[in-house]
Design a protein around this motif. Structure first.
Motif, mmCIF file in Angstrom:
data_model
loop_
_atom_site.group_PDB
_atom_site.id
_atom_site.type_symbol
_atom_site.label_atom_id
_atom_site.label_comp_id
_atom_site.label_asym_id
_atom_site.label_seq_id
_atom_site.Cartn_x
_atom_site.Cartn_y
_atom_site.Cartn_z
ATOM 1 N N ARG A 35 35.173 40.531 38.268
ATOM 2 C CA ARG A 35 36.252 40.738 37.299
ATOM 3 C C ARG A 35 36.092 39.802 36.101
ATOM 4 O O ARG A 35 36.298 40.207 34.956
ATOM 5 C CB ARG A 35 37.614 40.557 37.967
ATOM 6 N N GLU A 36 35.705 38.571 36.362
ATOM 7 C CA GLU A 36 35.490 37.619 35.270
ATOM 8 C C GLU A 36 34.340 38.079 34.382
ATOM 9 O O GLU A 36 34.442 38.055 33.149
ATOM 10 C CB GLU A 36 35.212 36.228 35.823
ATOM 11 N N ALA A 37 33.244 38.537 34.985
ATOM 12 C CA ALA A 37 32.085 39.001 34.221
ATOM 13 C C ALA A 37 32.430 40.225 33.375
ATOM 14 O O ALA A 37 31.893 40.414 32.287
ATOM 15 C CB ALA A 37 30.926 39.323 35.165
ATOM 16 N N LEU A 38 33.341 41.060 33.876
ATOM 17 C CA LEU A 38 33.760 42.274 33.151
ATOM 18 C C LEU A 38 34.911 41.994 32.179
ATOM 19 O O LEU A 38 35.381 42.907 31.504
ATOM 20 C CB LEU A 38 34.190 43.361 34.138
ATOM 21 N N HIS A 39 35.375 40.750 32.141
ATOM 22 C CA HIS A 39 36.505 40.356 31.299
ATOM 23 C C HIS A 39 37.786 41.092 31.688
ATOM 24 O O HIS A 39 38.631 41.394 30.844
ATOM 25 C CB HIS A 39 36.195 40.534 29.809
ATOM 26 N N ALA A 40 37.897 41.389 32.985
ATOM 27 C CA ALA A 40 39.123 41.993 33.510
ATOM 28 C C ALA A 40 40.047 40.867 33.967
ATOM 29 O O ALA A 40 39.597 39.846 34.477
ATOM 30 C CB ALA A 40 38.805 42.916 34.685
ATOM 31 N N ARG A 41 41.325 41.067 33.781
ATOM 32 C CA ARG A 41 42.275 40.045 34.203
ATOM 33 C C ARG A 41 42.249 39.906 35.725
ATOM 34 O O ARG A 41 41.925 40.850 36.443
ATOM 35 C CB ARG A 41 43.663 40.390 33.691
ATOM 36 N N PRO A 42 42.607 38.737 36.242
ATOM 37 C CA PRO A 42 42.571 38.504 37.693
ATOM 38 C C PRO A 42 43.531 39.408 38.455
ATOM 39 O O PRO A 42 44.527 39.907 37.911
ATOM 40 C CB PRO A 42 42.993 37.042 37.834
ATOM 41 N N VAL A 43 43.238 39.585 39.740
ATOM 42 C CA VAL A 43 44.084 40.384 40.617
ATOM 43 C C VAL A 43 45.519 39.876 40.578
ATOM 44 O O VAL A 43 46.467 40.667 40.564
ATOM 45 C CB VAL A 43 43.529 40.372 42.068
ATOM 46 N N ALA A 44 45.703 38.561 40.528
ATOM 47 C CA ALA A 44 47.048 37.979 40.504
ATOM 48 C C ALA A 44 47.842 38.444 39.288
ATOM 49 O O ALA A 44 49.070 38.543 39.340
ATOM 50 C CB ALA A 44 46.956 36.457 40.528
#
Length: 168
Positions: A35-44
């Protein structure tokens, strides 16, 4: 879907989309590093990735993508269109028919494409829209809807050859 809506639960049917096992994709796309590599926000922050979601507000407002595809080809952009030949969601025959419907001359007739050990990885056909660009349609043998998930070696080789401008 008629069976599901008519009480299919009694026969073991569920509301899950058919032909989809998203276990691997879910594990991958919910991994914090991915998720970090894809620049997606965290699950939280936004919850877990799921294959089907009502979180997106999507409006279908483009009746056809053909004009866009033709415009890209006129500017010399090459295209690789591929399908797994075991895709039960979007059958390869539809992708093949769509590609042929563009009406461009065939420059490389239907033929097998091979992986490095000589095994048939699928079949391909190429078209030339008379702009120097090339459209290649390919199947990947034994792959379902998400080709890299089912056939990673073949998917990587196909993409690498495409990006290098080499024939499949």
């Amino acid at each position: 879907w008629a069976q599901v809506m008519a009480g299919g639960h009694a026969r073991g049917l569920t509301m899950e989309p058919p032909c989809i096992d998203d276990t691997v994709a879910s594990r991958f796309l919910n991994d914090a590093a991915v998720r970090e590599a894809l620049h997606a926000r965290p699950v939280a922050d936004i919850g877990m990735w799921t294959i089907c979601s009502d979180r997106l507000n999507y409006t279908h407002d483009v009746p056809s993508m053909l004009p866009l595809h033709r415009a890209l080809l006129l500017h010399g952009i090459r295209a690789l269109i591929y399908s797994g030949d075991h895709d039960m969601c979007v059958p390869h025959t539809g992708s093949e028919a769509w590609t042929a419907s563009l009406g461009y001359p065939v420059v490389d007739a239907w033929r097998p494409w091979l992986v490095d050990d000589g095994q048939v990885a699928g079949y391909c056909k190429s078209y030339n829209p008379l702009t120097g660009a090339r459209i290649t349609y390919a199947t990947v043998k034994g792959a379902g809807h998400t080709v890299p998930e089912y056939k990673p070696k073949e998917a990587l080789l196909m993409l690498a050859r495409f990006l290098a401008g080499q024939p499949l």
